[in-house]
Design a protein around this motif. Structure first.
Motif, PDB file in Angstrom:
ATOM      1  N   ASN A 115       0.817  -1.218   0.000  1.00  0.00           N
ATOM      2  CA  ASN A 115       0.000   0.000   0.000  1.00  0.00           C
ATOM      3  C   ASN A 115       0.850   1.267   0.000  1.00  0.00           C
ATOM      4  OD1 ASN A 115      -2.527  -1.115  -0.183  1.00  0.00           O
ATOM      5  ND2 ASN A 115      -2.715  -1.419   2.028  1.00  0.00           N
ATOM      6  N   GLY A 116       2.095   1.152   0.476  1.00  0.00           N
ATOM      7  CA  GLY A 116       3.000   2.306   0.456  1.00  0.00           C
ATOM      8  C   GLY A 116       3.376   2.720  -0.958  1.00  0.00           C
ATOM      9  N   LEU A 117       3.169   1.818  -1.932  1.00  0.00           N
ATOM     10  CA  LEU A 117       3.503   2.120  -3.333  1.00  0.00           C
ATOM     11  C   LEU A 117       2.258   2.236  -4.208  1.00  0.00           C
ATOM     12  CD1 LEU A 117       6.476  -0.368  -3.809  1.00  0.00           C
ATOM     13  CD2 LEU A 117       6.622   2.123  -3.848  1.00  0.00           C
ATOM     14  N   LEU A 118       1.084   2.022  -3.567  1.00  0.00           N
ATOM     15  CA  LEU A 118      -0.151   1.900  -4.353  1.00  0.00           C
ATOM     16  C   LEU A 118      -0.443   3.117  -5.205  1.00  0.00           C
ATOM     17  CD1 LEU A 118      -2.659   0.156  -4.912  1.00  0.00           C
ATOM     18  CD2 LEU A 118      -3.738   1.205  -2.925  1.00  0.00           C
ATOM     19  N   TYR A 119      -0.152   4.303  -4.653  1.00  0.00           N
ATOM     20  CA  TYR A 119      -0.581   5.531  -5.340  1.00  0.00           C
ATOM     21  C   TYR A 119       0.539   6.170  -6.154  1.00  0.00           C
ATOM     22  CZ  TYR A 119      -4.479   4.754  -2.218  1.00  0.00           C
ATOM     23  OH  TYR A 119      -5.539   4.185  -1.562  1.00  0.00           O
ATOM     24  N   SER A 120       1.640   5.433  -6.378  1.00  0.00           N
ATOM     25  CA  SER A 120       2.751   6.075  -7.088  1.00  0.00           C
ATOM     26  C   SER A 120       2.922   5.571  -8.518  1.00  0.00           C
ATOM     27  CB  SER A 120       4.043   5.905  -6.289  1.00  0.00           C
ATOM     28  OG  SER A 120       4.128   4.612  -5.779  1.00  0.00           O
TER      29      SER A 120
END
Ligand SMILES: Nc1ncnc2c1ncn2[C@@H]1O[C@H](COP(=O)(O)OP(=O)(O)O)[C@@H](O)[C@H]1O
Ligand SMILES: [Mg+2]
Lengths: 240, 405
Positions: A115-120
């Protein structure tokens, strides 16, 4: 030991920032705060409960706008940035760690870190690879498929740290990360944070625990929303 | 505001692909399966009702159309109507032969009501006629009705002269006769008649189902009946039925055409189809109410989800979700709930209709508009129910959302 790197833009720069919350009377959570944090620093923010620490973290994290003053992240003035751009700034430059971990229940350690990379805008398979590597880095390679309720508090906070680090942010904002941990877990978590800082991660750590604050190289004390002191700690002074 | 930060390589923007939006929307259901099922049940019931009732109605009218095709819509029934003077009027004695002269008419069959009762035997009679009427009937009567025999045979040239009776479906049932066994005798009028056949129900002349039909010759010989026809059944070529109908009364009774009543037997079946439509509308209304209730249920669950998952919303904002991403997550969750509920409803509706049509021996017809309508209405309901909760989630400030106490 990494030293502050002055050749890059400052990770964070606040210029005369104030934040007040409406009410009768209005609460001045932060008053005229100016501070800059260079790459590689380990900044400890200390202060009593209600002194404005969390407000400071939310402003630095672009989660809320200051009432007055300017906030620069990586040298970029955040004033006038749209929701989409601010969200993008967070997805790329900032990593958050919270006292309550905020892991999604029912999802594995790896899924939570992803989830730490979900929006990138990174592909799902790369998100998985990088998340597993980061869990390995924080010492949880044996917990990849465990659910939050199958892990200890210390392990859950490590998952949260992996999630904050997985997109290689410019700095980590940690709000009382050891607040829910016992002394043994606190110690090993601080060791992790120190070693991450040694590898170059900029740390902004908020705490009201003086022992925890003692691990940082630079200490800022807040009182009633103002900076009371800002000083660099002599290396080794912790164990004197 | 025009965005001066667009297209600057050092300033990132937040992304969330369509697949990830669906995945994230579904993730909320994964950990709350029981509640998801409960909240989708309303939609399932509503859509199942709609698909089921529309399927049944279409299958039913398909059956009716099949029946009408088999029976034909070109049968006219001619009988004496009410006269201007008080008292019974009757058809002229030469009615049948007059009708035969109308060009497009190709078949004419008559019946004549005979007075008297029909009884199982002559011993324990109590005067009750069991509502069975004696008819003298033509040899081509069953053919003109496109009827069929359940057992035995209809009257022939020979048997119509003898004391042989053919029972209508209802009459046979009331007399307790269901098959032709050897020499089964009943009392017709005051004479013993042998049961020669039993008819299946006649859909175009229900009166005959309650009748005991004997030949004109037998009626005259044994029951002293020589009245002319009371009812004439007329088959005309389908394309000319309306023309035949319009000249019928004047042909049969040129002096008093108003005393002749002409009806088209298949009109009754068509009226039945129309009545079914009213019934269908009622159930469609009920299904719509269930859908509405289901939609309110989903909206309710979604509002609760937004309140309970405040921290998750704050976390996602901190990880880089925009307001739009948060809104699409909750809207997707609501859409998934309603569509899963709707598709389940469609399947249940089809299954229920299939079972019913098998029992009824109908053709299974599931109209495409019922399935399309089911899918579209579940998507609409999910969208409407999820709209406000999604907006609320998106407008939650991150600092507020991250608070724990
Ligand atoms: N959303 C808010 N509305 C009103 N007052 C607030 C809000 N958030 C914080 N405060 C007030 O601002 C002051 C600083 O709060 P906070 O930054 O949470 O302090 P700390 O984290 O050091 O305990 C407190 O007096 C608190 O009550
Ligand atoms: Mg706080």
């Amino acid at each position: 030991m990494a030293l502050a790197d002055e050749s890059l833009p400052k990770a964070v720069e606040l210029k005369r920032v104030s934040k007040s919350y409406a009410g009768t009377p209005p609460v001045n959570a932060l008053s005229d705060v100016s501070i800059s944090v260079s790459r590689g620093e380990f900044l400890g923010i200390i202060g009593a409960s209600g002194s404005g620490k969390t407000t400071f973290l939310h402003i630095v994290g672009t989660l809320t706008n200051p009432t007055f003053g300017s906030v620069f992240i990586n040298g970029l003035d955040t004033a006038g940035m749209s929701d989409r751009v601010l969200a993008g700034m967070r997805s790329k430059y900032i990593g958050f760690v919270f006292q309550e971990y905020f892991l999604l229940q029912g999802f594995t350690a790896t899924e939570n870190v992803e989830n730490g990379l979900l929006y990138s805008g990174i592909s799902a398979s790369e998100r998985r690879d990088r998340s597993e590597a980061m869990l390995e880095r924080v010492g949880l390679s044996h917990r990849l498929t465990h659910l939050p309720n199958e892990m200890s508090g210390g392990e859950q906070q490590r998952v949260a740290i992996a999630r904050a680090l997985v997109h290689s942010p410019s700095f980590i904002l940690a709000d009382e990360p050891t607040g829910n941990l016992d002394s043994k877990n606190t110690e090993s978590l601080m060791e992790l944070l120190v070693s991450l800082n040694d590898e170059g991660t900029t740390m902004i750590l908020i705490t009201h625990d003086l022992d925890v604050a003692a691990m940082s190289k630079r200490q800022v004390t807040l009182r009633d929303g103002r900076i009371l002191s800002d000083s660099y700690v002599q290396q080794g002074s912790v164990n004197d | 505001m025009t965005d001066q930060f667009n297209n600057r390589p050092d300033i990132p923007v937040s992304h969330l692909g369509v697949l990830d939006i669906i995945r994230v929307g579904g993730s909320g259901l994964k950990t709350r399966r029981f509640r998801a099922v409960l909240s989708a049940i309303g939609i399932t019931i509503g859509i199942a009702t709609l698909v089921g009732i529309l399927g049944l109605s279409e299958s039913g009218s398909a059956d009716l159309i099949k029946e009408l095709d088999a029976l034909g819509t070109n049968l006219l029934t001619v009988q004496a109507g009410e006269g201007f003077q008080a008292g019974q009027v009757s058809l002229p004695a030469d009615a049948a032969s007059m009708i035969k002269r109308i060009d497009p008419v190709y078949e004419v069959a008559t019946i004549s009501r005979v007075s008297g009762g029909v009884f199982r035997n002559d011993l324990i009679e109590d005067g009750r006629t069991r509502g069975i009427t004696i008819f003298a009937g033509d040899l081509n009567l069953v053919k003109a009705q496109r009827g069929s025999l359940k057992a035995g045979a209809y009257l022939t040239d020979t048997t119509s002269e003898f004391p042989i009776v053919v029972l209508g479906a209802v009459a046979a049932e009331r007399l307790g006769i269901s098959e032709i066994l050897g020499d089964q005798k009943i009392v017709v009028g005051d004479t013993w008649f042998t049961v020669g056949g039993i008819l299946n129900p006649l859909h175009l002349a229900a009166d005959l189902d309650r009748g005991a039909i004997i030949g004109y010759g037998a009626a005259e010989k044994f029951l002293d009946h020589d009245d002319p026809a009371d009812v004439v059944y007329v088959r005309a070529y389908p394309e000319h039925v309306n023309d035949v109908r319009s000249v019928m009364a004047a042909t049969v009774n040129p002096q008093n055409p108003e005393e002749v009543q002409v009806s088209r037997a298949s009109d009754v079946l068509e009226a039945r189809a129309a009545a079914t439509t009213t019934f269908t509308s009622l159930f469609v209304g009920l299904g719509a109410v269930a859908l509405l209730v289901g939609g309110v249920g989903i909206a309710n669950v979604m509002v609760m989800a937004v309140i309970e998952r405040r921290n998750e919303i704050g976390l996602r904002r901190a990880l880089g979700a925009t307001r739009f991403h948060i809104a699409s997550q909750f809207l997707t969750e609501s859409l998934l709930l309603s569509t899963i509920g709707g598709v389940t409803g469609i399947l249940i509706g089809i299954l229920a209709t299939a079972v019913f049509t098998i029992i009824k021996d109908w053709i299974l017809v599931i109209p495409g508009y019922a399935i399309m309508g089911g899918i579209i209405s579940s998507i609409l309901i999910g969208g409407i129910a999820g709209f406000y909760p999604a907006l609320r989630a998106a407008n939650l400030s991150p600092t507020e959302a991250l608070r724990t106490k």
